[in-house]
Design a protein around this motif. Structure first.
Motif, PDB file in Angstrom:
ATOM      1  N   ALA A 175       0.855  -1.028   0.029  1.00  0.00           N
ATOM      2  CA  ALA A 175       0.075   0.015   0.040  1.00  0.00           C
ATOM      3  C   ALA A 175       0.601   1.375  -0.140  1.00  0.00           C
ATOM      4  CB  ALA A 175      -0.868  -0.003   1.265  1.00  0.00           C
ATOM      5  N   ALA A 176       0.420   2.209  -0.750  1.00  0.00           N
ATOM      6  CA  ALA A 176       1.218   3.504  -0.799  1.00  0.00           C
ATOM      7  C   ALA A 176       0.571   4.513   0.324  1.00  0.00           C
ATOM      8  CB  ALA A 176       0.871   3.961  -2.123  1.00  0.00           C
ATOM      9  N   ASP A 177      -0.648   4.364   0.610  1.00  0.00           N
ATOM     10  CA  ASP A 177      -1.035   5.345   1.651  1.00  0.00           C
ATOM     11  C   ASP A 177      -2.526   4.576   2.030  1.00  0.00           C
ATOM     12  OD1 ASP A 177      -3.080   6.562   0.170  1.00  0.00           O
ATOM     13  OD2 ASP A 177      -1.581   7.678  -0.835  1.00  0.00           O
ATOM     14  N   ALA A 178      -3.121   5.276   2.872  1.00  0.00           N
ATOM     15  CA  ALA A 178      -4.237   4.752   3.293  1.00  0.00           C
ATOM     16  C   ALA A 178      -5.607   4.862   2.343  1.00  0.00           C
ATOM     17  CB  ALA A 178      -4.767   5.489   4.726  1.00  0.00           C
ATOM     18  N   ASP A 179      -5.486   5.625   1.420  1.00  0.00           N
ATOM     19  CA  ASP A 179      -6.398   5.891   0.451  1.00  0.00           C
ATOM     20  C   ASP A 179      -6.257   5.086  -0.860  1.00  0.00           C
ATOM     21  OD1 ASP A 179      -7.821   7.812   1.892  1.00  0.00           O
ATOM     22  OD2 ASP A 179      -6.206   9.601   1.128  1.00  0.00           O
ATOM     23  N   THR A 180      -5.310   4.317  -0.922  1.00  0.00           N
ATOM     24  CA  THR A 180      -4.952   3.363  -2.158  1.00  0.00           C
ATOM     25  C   THR A 180      -4.694   2.174  -1.459  1.00  0.00           C
ATOM     26  OG1 THR A 180      -2.559   4.086  -2.468  1.00  0.00           O
ATOM     27  CG2 THR A 180      -4.161   5.425  -3.606  1.00  0.00           C
ATOM     28  N   VAL A 181      -4.615   1.395  -2.673  1.00  0.00           N
ATOM     29  CA  VAL A 181      -4.355  -0.275  -2.590  1.00  0.00           C
ATOM     30  C   VAL A 181      -3.256  -0.666  -3.506  1.00  0.00           C
ATOM     31  CG1 VAL A 181      -5.098  -2.514  -2.569  1.00  0.00           C
ATOM     32  CG2 VAL A 181      -6.643  -0.946  -1.593  1.00  0.00           C
ATOM     33  N   ARG A 182      -2.172  -1.299  -3.223  1.00  0.00           N
ATOM     34  CA  ARG A 182      -1.206  -1.600  -4.160  1.00  0.00           C
ATOM     35  C   ARG A 182      -1.715  -2.920  -4.939  1.00  0.00           C
ATOM     36  NH1 ARG A 182       4.286  -0.525  -3.209  1.00  0.00           N
ATOM     37  NH2 ARG A 182       3.387   1.412  -3.614  1.00  0.00           N
ATOM     38  N   ALA A 183      -1.564  -2.852  -6.301  1.00  0.00           N
ATOM     39  CA  ALA A 183      -2.024  -4.120  -7.166  1.00  0.00           C
ATOM     40  C   ALA A 183      -1.006  -4.008  -8.040  1.00  0.00           C
ATOM     41  CB  ALA A 183      -3.207  -3.568  -7.754  1.00  0.00           C
ATOM     42  N   TRP A 184      -0.615  -5.597  -8.287  1.00  0.00           N
ATOM     43  CA  TRP A 184       0.566  -5.958  -9.325  1.00  0.00           C
ATOM     44  C   TRP A 184       0.086  -6.496 -10.319  1.00  0.00           C
ATOM     45  CZ3 TRP A 184       5.408  -5.252  -7.394  1.00  0.00           C
ATOM     46  CH2 TRP A 184       5.320  -4.957  -6.148  1.00  0.00           C
ATOM     47  N   LEU A 185       0.822  -6.170 -11.512  1.00  0.00           N
ATOM     48  CA  LEU A 185       0.487  -6.600 -12.886  1.00  0.00           C
ATOM     49  C   LEU A 185       0.382  -7.949 -12.876  1.00  0.00           C
ATOM     50  CD1 LEU A 185       0.227  -5.784 -15.734  1.00  0.00           C
ATOM     51  CD2 LEU A 185       2.403  -5.941 -16.177  1.00  0.00           C
ATOM     52  N   VAL A 186      -0.735  -8.768 -13.184  1.00  0.00           N
ATOM     53  CA  VAL A 186      -0.834  -9.974 -13.319  1.00  0.00           C
ATOM     54  C   VAL A 186      -1.078 -10.790 -14.598  1.00  0.00           C
ATOM     55  CG1 VAL A 186      -1.525 -10.390 -10.958  1.00  0.00           C
ATOM     56  CG2 VAL A 186      -3.115 -10.215 -12.306  1.00  0.00           C
ATOM     57  N   ALA A 234       3.575  -2.518 -10.530  1.00  0.00           N
ATOM     58  CA  ALA A 234       2.597  -2.350  -9.719  1.00  0.00           C
ATOM     59  C   ALA A 234       1.774  -0.871  -9.820  1.00  0.00           C
ATOM     60  CB  ALA A 234       2.958  -2.653  -8.228  1.00  0.00           C
ATOM     61  N   ILE A 235       0.627  -0.788  -9.321  1.00  0.00           N
ATOM     62  CA  ILE A 235       0.060   0.600  -9.332  1.00  0.00           C
ATOM     63  C   ILE A 235      -0.515   0.866  -7.880  1.00  0.00           C
ATOM     64  CG2 ILE A 235      -0.384   0.846 -11.817  1.00  0.00           C
ATOM     65  CD1 ILE A 235      -3.427  -0.021 -11.087  1.00  0.00           C
ATOM     66  N   ASP A 236      -0.858   1.909  -7.514  1.00  0.00           N
ATOM     67  CA  ASP A 236      -1.651   2.233  -6.173  1.00  0.00           C
ATOM     68  C   ASP A 236      -3.061   2.712  -6.848  1.00  0.00           C
ATOM     69  OD1 ASP A 236       0.544   1.702  -4.698  1.00  0.00           O
ATOM     70  OD2 ASP A 236       1.494   3.672  -5.071  1.00  0.00           O
ATOM     71  N   ALA A 237      -4.023   1.698  -6.650  1.00  0.00           N
ATOM     72  CA  ALA A 237      -5.206   1.795  -7.014  1.00  0.00           C
ATOM     73  C   ALA A 237      -6.214   2.429  -6.083  1.00  0.00           C
ATOM     74  CB  ALA A 237      -5.736   0.652  -7.777  1.00  0.00           C
ATOM     75  N   ASP A 238      -7.219   3.111  -6.544  1.00  0.00           N
ATOM     76  CA  ASP A 238      -8.497   3.383  -5.747  1.00  0.00           C
ATOM     77  C   ASP A 238      -9.194   2.129  -5.561  1.00  0.00           C
ATOM     78  OD1 ASP A 238     -10.944   4.174  -4.674  1.00  0.00           O
ATOM     79  OD2 ASP A 238     -11.069   6.200  -6.088  1.00  0.00           O
ATOM     80  N   PRO A 239      -9.334   2.015  -4.139  1.00  0.00           N
ATOM     81  CA  PRO A 239     -10.078   0.511  -3.862  1.00  0.00           C
ATOM     82  C   PRO A 239     -11.512   0.583  -4.467  1.00  0.00           C
ATOM     83  CG  PRO A 239      -9.185   1.427  -1.743  1.00  0.00           C
ATOM     84  CD  PRO A 239      -9.034   2.677  -3.077  1.00  0.00           C
ATOM     85  N   THR A 240     -11.985   1.664  -4.787  1.00  0.00           N
ATOM     86  CA  THR A 240     -13.371   1.644  -5.395  1.00  0.00           C
ATOM     87  C   THR A 240     -13.410   1.139  -6.722  1.00  0.00           C
ATOM     88  OG1 THR A 240     -13.601   4.007  -6.129  1.00  0.00           O
ATOM     89  CG2 THR A 240     -14.557   3.209  -3.946  1.00  0.00           C
ATOM     90  N   GLN A 241     -12.250   1.037  -7.414  1.00  0.00           N
ATOM     91  CA  GLN A 241     -11.904   0.888  -8.953  1.00  0.00           C
ATOM     92  C   GLN A 241     -11.816  -0.689  -9.008  1.00  0.00           C
ATOM     93  OE1 GLN A 241      -8.893   3.428 -10.153  1.00  0.00           O
ATOM     94  NE2 GLN A 241     -10.485   4.790 -11.093  1.00  0.00           N
ATOM     95  N   LEU A 242     -11.468  -1.415  -7.995  1.00  0.00           N
ATOM     96  CA  LEU A 242     -11.143  -2.737  -7.836  1.00  0.00           C
ATOM     97  C   LEU A 242     -12.324  -3.676  -8.016  1.00  0.00           C
ATOM     98  CD1 LEU A 242      -8.309  -2.430  -5.348  1.00  0.00           C
ATOM     99  CD2 LEU A 242      -7.853  -2.951  -7.688  1.00  0.00           C
TER     100      LEU A 242
END
Length: 100
Positions: free
Chosen positions: A11-22, A64-72
């Motif tokens: 995680a980058a910060d509390a507002d994002t979720v780390r997601a990895w290229l799969v 990886a990217i730091d994504a908005d959890p609502t977009q996952l």
């Protein structure tokens, strides 16, 4: 390369979720589809980018990217396990901002 510290790499910060290229795929319309998933494989973000636009803008594809959890979106079935395995592999081999 990363040292495998999941607390720093998930995680980058509390507002994002780390997601990895799969997953990365190309189609006959010159469209690149990227799938980034959370380390547990339970949620994913699908991005589609025209290859010509990507090259014109100099868009980088990173590990990886730091994504908005609502977009996952939720991931079901066998894909979840495959995404978790691939996310772990990427996390072990690359820094999040490393171009792949």
């Amino acid at each position: 390369m990363t040292d495998g510290d999941s607390s720093a790499s998930d995680a980058a910060d509390a507002d994002t979720v780390r997601a990895w290229l799969v997953e990365r795929s190309y189609d006959d319309r010159n469209l690149i589809t990227l799938v980034y998933a959370t380390p547990d494989g339970e949620r994913a973000l699908r991005k589609e980018i025209a290859a010509t636009v990507m090259h014109q803008r100099g868009t980088r594809i990173t590990a990886a990217i730091d994504a908005d959890p609502t977009q996952l979106a939720p991931v079901d079935g066998e894909e979840r396990e495959r995404y978790a395995t691939e996310a772990a592999r990427m996390r072990d081999r690359y820094d999040p901002d490393e171009e792949v």
